[in-house]
Design a protein around this motif. Structure first.
Motif, short mmCIF file in Angstrom:
data_model
loop_
_atom_site.label_atom_id
_atom_site.label_comp_id
_atom_site.label_asym_id
_atom_site.label_seq_id
_atom_site.Cartn_x
_atom_site.Cartn_y
_atom_site.Cartn_z
N SER A 264 0.75 -0.96 -0.35
CA SER A 264 0.11 -0.27 0.64
C SER A 264 0.57 1.12 0.41
N LEU A 265 1.87 0.77 0.17
CA LEU A 265 2.68 2.08 0.52
C LEU A 265 3.02 3.09 -0.88
N ALA A 266 3.32 2.12 -1.85
CA ALA A 266 3.30 2.70 -3.37
C ALA A 266 1.72 3.02 -3.93
N THR A 267 1.32 2.97 -3.42
CA THR A 267 -0.29 3.43 -3.49
C THR A 267 -0.36 5.02 -3.07
N ALA A 268 -0.04 4.79 -1.54
CA ALA A 268 -0.11 6.25 -1.00
C ALA A 268 0.70 6.94 -0.92
N PHE A 269 2.51 6.84 -1.68
CA PHE A 269 3.44 7.47 -1.76
C PHE A 269 4.27 7.18 -2.28
N GLY A 270 3.32 7.63 -3.64
CA GLY A 270 3.76 7.88 -5.23
C GLY A 270 5.03 7.24 -5.11
N GLU A 271 6.29 8.35 -5.01
CA GLU A 271 7.49 8.69 -4.59
C GLU A 271 8.69 7.81 -3.61
N VAL A 272 7.78 6.96 -3.03
CA VAL A 272 8.61 6.07 -2.36
C VAL A 272 8.76 4.45 -2.28
N GLU A 273 9.97 4.11 -2.71
CA GLU A 273 9.89 2.94 -3.21
C GLU A 273 11.03 1.61 -1.26
#
Length: 370
Positions: free
Chosen positions: A200-209
């Motif tokens: 869910s992190l990629a969805t919530a924070f598009g620039e986070v890997e």
């Protein structure tokens, strides 16, 4: 394939110079009548030397040795092909097509053929070597493997004698969260610690890997070691800064140092014993096959090797000269371009790959004419 001195010496005892018949132009050797062409020799040599093209000009002696080693490989591969034919196990055109399709599937449409052009790789020669590769694989799996048995007592003894090979040092399973700013990384880590949903992190924070890694404690970098000191599973480090951006580490799991128990170590023990027995079985088969094989090598190749100042007087010596190799190197089947074997790894169930620690588990040519 590993080159064994005993095998090459047996080849030397069997080598007989071919005549200069017109029909033999372009053939460097015959194995029970089957030809090995100069083009095959050159193709293999080009593949082995592709990384050093233009780096230096090799000596005549070095080229002779390299071609001799490659030719010995091709002779052995042809013997394998003939053995499969006698057993009605030859590689079929369908098997060859499927193997080629599998290689092509790793490339975008049309890219595989483009690579062949750019790398000056002849497709016909590539397919010939692919067929050789498939033949060796089938020979080991369907001819040699059924002959080999591993007794449980043998496995137990190997485990006891190599117990230190099954030691797993302390390791950590870590989630690395990276982003372009400190604030974004902090928010992403807080969200993960709340819902434990990495995807869910990629969805919530598009620039986070994010990426999950397993690292042995002794191989941690100094910054990571400092950041992880004192953390318990489920806790996150402070945000670290480097030239690539910002990152935080979430400690997911800490695995204590241990020795793999016999049940978990058995697949690795079996792999080690199987490899040794397969090599022994192959050498036994090859020695018996060479003893009755009719192997001929171009008389021009043999003559060129006996010129004064270019080596020993015996023509076959040029074929059998062999660079020194470590005694414990194991046989390796020569894969075709872009074909690789799957790594044989055994997971200990805790995210750690014990194979990393467990078991620290050969070619004559001139211009055409015979």
């Amino acid at each position: 394939m590993k080159r064994h001195t005993a095998i090459l010496l047996l080849l030397a005892a069997l080598l007989v110079g071919c005549t200069g018949d017109t029909d033999d132009i372009g053939i460097v050797a015959r194995v029970n009548g089957a030809p090995i062409h100069l083009s095959q020799l050159e193709f293999q040599h080009d593949q082995f030397q592709e990384d050093s093209v233009g780096a230096y000009v090799p000596s005549v002696e070095k080229l002779r040795r390299e071609y001799g080693e490659i030719l010995s490989d091709l002779i052995v591969q042809e013997l394998v092909v003939q053995e499969l034919a006698r057993r009605d196990l030859s590689v079929t055109d369908e098997e060859l097509r499927k193997a080629e399709d599998a290689v092509r599937a790793d490339y975008p449409e049309g890219a595989f053929d483009q690579v062949l052009v750019e790398e000056y790789i002849d497709l016909k020669s590539w397919r010939t070597q692919l067929r050789y590769y498939l033949a060796q694989k089938k020979f080991f799996q369907q001819v040699l493997r059924p002959q080999i048995k591993i007794d449980y007592k043998e496995a137990e003894k190997y485990y006891r004698d190599h117990i230190s090979d099954f030691y797993l040092p302390e390791s950590m399973r870590i989630l690395v969260v990276r982003g372009p700013s400190r604030e974004l990384v902090v928010k992403a880590v807080d969200k993960y610690l709340k819902d434990h949903d990495q995807m869910s992190l990629a969805t919530a924070f598009g620039e986070v890997e994010t990426r999950e890694v397993v690292v042995r404690e002794g191989r941690l970098s100094a910054p990571w070691r400092t950041a992880l000191t004192g953390l318990k599973p489920g806790q996150a480090s402070d945000v670290l800064t480097d030239r690539f951006g910002f990152e935080a580490l979430v400690l997911l799991e800490r695995s204590e140092a241990k020795v793999l128990p016999p049940a978990q170590a058995y697949p690795l023990v079996e792999e080690a014993l199987l490899e040794k027995k397969m090599e022994s079985a192959f050498e036994e088969w090859l020695s018996a096959t060479l003893a009755k094989a009719d192997i001929q090598v171009s008389e021009h190749l043999l003559e060129s090797a006996s010129k004064p100042g270019e080596g020993d007087s015996g023509g076959s010596d040029a074929v059998t000269e062999e660079p020194e190799e470590p005694a414990d190197q194991t046989m390796d089947q020569v894969p075709p371009p872009d074909v690789s074997r799957d790594d044989m790894r055994q997971d200990d169930g805790e995210g750690q790959d014990p194979a990393d620690e467990a078991i620290p588990m050969d070619q004559v040519g001139t211009d055409s004419g015979i």
